[in-house]
Design a protein around this motif. Structure first.
Motif, mmCIF file in Angstrom:
data_model
loop_
_atom_site.group_PDB
_atom_site.id
_atom_site.type_symbol
_atom_site.label_atom_id
_atom_site.label_comp_id
_atom_site.label_asym_id
_atom_site.label_seq_id
_atom_site.Cartn_x
_atom_site.Cartn_y
_atom_site.Cartn_z
ATOM 1 N N UNK A 292 -9.552 104.685 6.339
ATOM 2 C CA UNK A 292 -10.310 105.432 7.353
ATOM 3 C C UNK A 292 -11.803 105.320 7.058
ATOM 4 N N UNK A 293 -12.594 105.240 8.133
ATOM 5 C CA UNK A 293 -14.053 105.197 8.011
ATOM 6 C C UNK A 293 -14.643 106.202 8.989
ATOM 7 N N UNK A 294 -15.533 107.057 8.504
ATOM 8 C CA UNK A 294 -16.155 108.071 9.355
ATOM 9 C C UNK A 294 -17.676 108.001 9.228
ATOM 10 N N UNK A 295 -18.363 108.436 10.277
ATOM 11 C CA UNK A 295 -19.833 108.438 10.299
ATOM 12 C C UNK A 295 -20.310 109.519 11.247
ATOM 13 N N UNK A 296 -21.606 109.842 11.142
ATOM 14 C CA UNK A 296 -22.222 110.821 12.040
ATOM 15 C C UNK A 296 -23.049 110.067 13.071
ATOM 16 N N UNK A 297 -22.793 110.341 14.353
ATOM 17 C CA UNK A 297 -23.505 109.696 15.453
ATOM 18 C C UNK A 297 -24.643 110.617 15.897
ATOM 19 N N UNK A 298 -25.925 110.258 15.618
ATOM 20 C CA UNK A 298 -27.038 111.152 15.995
ATOM 21 C C UNK A 298 -27.251 111.247 17.502
ATOM 22 N N UNK A 299 -26.745 110.290 18.273
ATOM 23 C CA UNK A 299 -26.925 110.364 19.724
ATOM 24 C C UNK A 299 -26.031 111.446 20.332
ATOM 25 N N UNK A 300 -24.752 111.468 19.945
ATOM 26 C CA UNK A 300 -23.848 112.507 20.435
ATOM 27 C C UNK A 300 -23.838 113.736 19.546
ATOM 28 N N UNK A 301 -24.488 113.652 18.365
ATOM 29 C CA UNK A 301 -24.580 114.764 17.419
ATOM 30 C C UNK A 301 -23.190 115.228 16.975
ATOM 31 N N UNK A 302 -22.290 114.281 16.786
ATOM 32 C CA UNK A 302 -20.930 114.596 16.354
ATOM 33 C C UNK A 302 -20.487 113.587 15.297
ATOM 34 N N UNK A 303 -19.463 113.988 14.530
ATOM 35 C CA UNK A 303 -18.836 113.077 13.573
ATOM 36 C C UNK A 303 -17.752 112.274 14.283
ATOM 37 N N UNK A 304 -17.608 111.022 13.867
ATOM 38 C CA UNK A 304 -16.562 110.169 14.403
ATOM 39 C C UNK A 304 -15.789 109.561 13.230
ATOM 40 N N UNK A 305 -14.458 109.590 13.337
ATOM 41 C CA UNK A 305 -13.602 109.016 12.303
ATOM 42 C C UNK A 305 -12.751 107.918 12.915
ATOM 43 N N UNK A 306 -12.850 106.728 12.332
ATOM 44 C CA UNK A 306 -12.095 105.566 12.806
ATOM 45 C C UNK A 306 -10.921 105.341 11.882
ATOM 46 N N UNK A 307 -9.694 105.472 12.425
ATOM 47 C CA UNK A 307 -8.481 105.209 11.652
ATOM 48 C C UNK A 307 -8.069 103.765 11.878
ATOM 49 N N UNK A 308 -8.106 102.969 10.812
ATOM 50 C CA UNK A 308 -7.864 101.534 10.929
ATOM 51 C C UNK A 308 -6.392 101.173 10.742
ATOM 52 N N UNK A 309 -5.562 102.172 10.488
ATOM 53 C CA UNK A 309 -4.120 101.920 10.420
ATOM 54 C C UNK A 309 -3.701 101.128 9.196
ATOM 55 N N UNK A 310 -2.434 100.700 9.226
ATOM 56 C CA UNK A 310 -1.851 99.933 8.126
ATOM 57 C C UNK A 310 -1.439 98.550 8.629
ATOM 58 N N UNK A 311 -1.399 97.574 7.740
ATOM 59 C CA UNK A 311 -0.971 96.213 8.056
ATOM 60 C C UNK A 311 0.395 95.950 7.395
ATOM 61 N N UNK A 312 1.299 95.334 8.149
ATOM 62 C CA UNK A 312 2.636 95.029 7.622
ATOM 63 C C UNK A 312 2.612 93.715 6.857
ATOM 64 N N UNK A 313 3.250 93.716 5.676
ATOM 65 C CA UNK A 313 3.292 92.534 4.814
ATOM 66 C C UNK A 313 4.729 92.390 4.295
ATOM 67 N N UNK A 314 5.272 91.145 4.304
ATOM 68 C CA UNK A 314 6.610 90.858 3.784
ATOM 69 C C UNK A 314 6.460 90.319 2.356
ATOM 70 N N UNK A 315 7.030 91.049 1.377
ATOM 71 C CA UNK A 315 6.917 90.680 -0.026
ATOM 72 C C UNK A 315 8.278 90.140 -0.489
ATOM 73 N N UNK A 316 8.300 88.969 -1.098
ATOM 74 C CA UNK A 316 9.526 88.361 -1.624
ATOM 75 C C UNK A 316 9.489 88.368 -3.140
ATOM 76 N N UNK A 317 10.685 88.394 -3.727
ATOM 77 C CA UNK A 317 10.782 88.382 -5.190
ATOM 78 C C UNK A 317 10.544 86.975 -5.714
#
Length: 633
Positions: A399-424
């Motif tokens: 997750x990445x969050x920042x403060x936007x001075x134009x809207x005067x609010x905090x915004x949080x960007x959820x980037x989710x998870x990536x699926x990976x296939x792991x073999x032995x």
């Protein structure tokens, strides 16, 4: 009786001795003078108010000049005049006339006065303290008249600095702006001092020593504009003062005579060769942005995400992985890319959450700026992850969050998870269905890209074929080129110190390219002086390249002799001679000359470019005269 007279005589001698000693240390009289300079101003113009404390010193009486800093009890305020200062100066003067020595010492208080509206103003008599004395300054009058249609504009409209800032800022917010100096066409600039800021509540990027200049039309008037890019970050909350001041040495158009006006250069700038023939006076102007205090607000606590680490601006983010299928123990690179505008220097790597199935080996970061102030661009964070067990896995949450001075609010960007296939791995037993997977072996922290094989611990034989791979060959070639470049650079620096002709030619080659570029910009000017000044510079730089000598002090005859020695093409030398002759006529002609034909200027410009090409290919290997000096920087 004799004893009584003896006592009276001794007492008289002591009184005379004391009188002579005290008389030898008498302080000089102080003559106080006050005046406006000039005594008459146009509405909106700036002048001076000067107070002179002049002491006439009689050395025969043992007098000494009074010294110290004048202290002002209360300076009178005059409505309609804006008075600032003072600036204190001191000096002395000695005159000898028919063996009579006259010495004076002066202390001057200089105020700056700006006339805001028309009228007659008087500064009444006031008092200051100097060297233990109370001194009365006499009253002085100033006349301010309305500005007519034929009068020049106010000085504040001919030369000024300005800077644009938002109405409010937040602590830690980074913005990019420009401090701009406007100089109206016709104003002659001789010198300036680097702008200085006032206000301690901000972090400001360094000011460039060589600002870039452009031409601009504003309100129907032509200006030369110089810009200093600035990166500003407030660090203290509250009402903060932020202004810039600078001093500019100028000659205004109304200070010129007709003959001097004939030497005016477009844009108000002159060739360095004209400085030897100039006898005009200049004055320093104090310029200031005069911005109102800026409200700096603290970041709000309400709605602040846990992942917030100080990023302020407007951003967008996304994440990628370099592989979707890999084996246990192999590294995976998770890249977070943040782009936009804001305080990139305060953005740190967000933490990874839910990473039980992964071993995190660390992270690295890079930044690619889109402007010189580094307030716009792309910042990348690369995480190195190693899977602990086989099976379908998902990367840790990011997750990445920042403060936007134009809207005067905090915004949080959820980037989710990536699926990976792991073999032995082939040498690792797979888990039986329905049984819990075997606990993973501990992974030794290492840099995977440095391992010579996919399975660490195995010996890899380096053969001739492995040494001739493109990667190895490229690295060896890069090392050789780096070493060669270092040798050439060292040789170049050594020649600059020991070979004067080489240093002069190097400097002239750089300067002539700039001069030729400016020459093309002045071909169509109404006033030909700038074109001819650049042409003369170009000729001198070309001759320096040809001869290896400093040609700044050469006369026209000496330059013609060097041109003849240069063995130029037959059709080129007459054009150069004609250009030099025109420069000579306009410098010493004593009157305004008619405008030069544009086609003739283009022809001379082509000839000067051809001259540069000729001296580039036919340099003379001679050493300059030992009496001449050269700057080898």
């Amino acid at each position: 009786m004799k004893t009584k007279f003896l006592k009276i005589g001794l007492l008289t001698l002591l009184i005379h001795a004391f009188s002579s000693i005290s008389g030898g240390q008498t302080a000089p009289d102080i003559d106080v003078r006050a005046a406006f300079t000039p005594p008459r101003l146009l509405e909106g113009d700036t002048g001076g108010y000067r107070v002179d404390l002049v002491q006439s010193i009689d050395s025969g009486q043992g007098q000494r000049a009074l010294s110290g800093t004048p202290q002002i009890d209360q300076f009178p305020e005059v409505a309609g005049l804006r008075i600032s200062g003072p600036h204190v100066q001191t000096g002395s003067r000695t005159e000898i006339v028919n063996r009579n020595i006259t010495r004076t010492a002066s202390t001057n208080l200089i105020f700056e006065v700006r006339a805001e509206r028309a009228g007659t103003y008087q500064i009444p008599a006031w008092t200051l303290q100097f060297a233990g004395r109370s001194i009365r300054v006499p009253a002085t009058s100033l006349e301010v008249v309305e500005r007519g249609d034929d009068d020049p504009p106010p000085v504040s409209e001919q030369v000024f600095i300005e800077m644009n800032l938002p109405e409010k800022l937040y602590v830690g917010q980074t913005i990019a702006t420009d401090l701009q100096l406007f100089i109206q066409r016709g104003v002659d600039v001789r010198d300036y001092r680097i702008p200085q800021r006032s206000g301690d509540g901000f972090l400001v990027s360094p000011i460039d020593q060589n600002p870039q200049g452009t031409n601009l039309l504003r309100g129907g008037e032509a200006f030369r504009v110089f810009s200093w890019p600035l990166r500003i970050t407030p660090v203290t909350a509250g009402e903060q003062v932020f202004n810039f001041k600078m001093d500019l040495l100028t000659i205004l158009p109304d200070a010129r005579s007709a003959a001097e006006d004939a030497q005016r250069r477009p844009g108000g700038f002159r060739s360095p060769f004209d400085q030897f023939f100039d006898r005009r006076t200049a004055e320093w102007l104090d310029l200031e942005t005069n911005l109102d205090p800026i409200p700096v607000l603290p970041l709000p606590r309400e709605g602040r995400p846990e992942s917030f680490s100080g990023a302020i601006g407007t951003f967008d983010a996304h994440s990628t992985i370099n592989e979707t299928t890999l084996m246990v123990g192999d590294p995976l690179t998770l890249t977070l890319e943040i782009q936009g505008e804001g305080n990139f220097d305060r953005i740190s790597a967000p933490p990874l959450e839910g990473a039980a199935e992964w071993q995190i080996l660390g992270s690295s970061q890079t930044f690619e700026a889109d402007n010189v102030l580094e307030t716009e661009g792309v910042k990348r964070f690369r995480y190195t992850l190693v899977p602990r067990q086989p099976g379908p896995l998902q990367t840790p949450e990011l997750n990445f969050s920042f403060f936007d001075p134009q809207s005067e609010t905090y915004r949080e960007l959820s980037l989710g998870r990536k699926s990976v296939q792991i073999t032995a791995r082939p040498d690792q037993p797979a888990s039986v269905a329905g049984e819990a997977p075997l606990p993973p072996e501990p992974v030794t922290e290492r840099a995977p890209f440095l391992s010579p094989a996919s399975n660490p611990g195995k010996t890899v034989l380096l053969t001739k074929e492995s040494l001739l791979t493109p990667t190895v060959v490229s690295l060896n070639a890069l090392s050789a080129l780096t070493l060669l470049g270092l040798c050439l650079f060292t040789r170049h620096r050594q020649r600059l110190k020991t070979d004067t002709a080489y240093a002069i030619r190097r400097r002239a080659r750089k300067s002539v390219k700039v001069s030729l570029s400016k020459l093309g910009n002045h071909i169509s000017d109404l006033d030909p002086h700038s074109f001819l000044a650049r042409a003369e510079e170009t000729i001198r730089y070309c001759l320096s390249i040809h001869s290896g000598r400093s040609t700044e002090a050469l006369t026209d005859k000496e330059m013609l002799a060097l041109l003849t020695h240069a063995a130029l093409p037959e059709e080129l030398l007459p054009k150069i001679e004609a250009c030099l002759a025109e420069i000579e006529r306009r410098r010493y002609g004593g009157q305004r000359k008619p405008a030069l034909d544009v086609e003739l200027r283009r022809d001379w410009s082509k000839a000067l470019r051809s001259l540069f090409q000729c001296v580039q290919t036919k340099p003379v290997k001679t050493k300059p005269s030992p009496s001449r000096s050269v700057d080898t920087r």
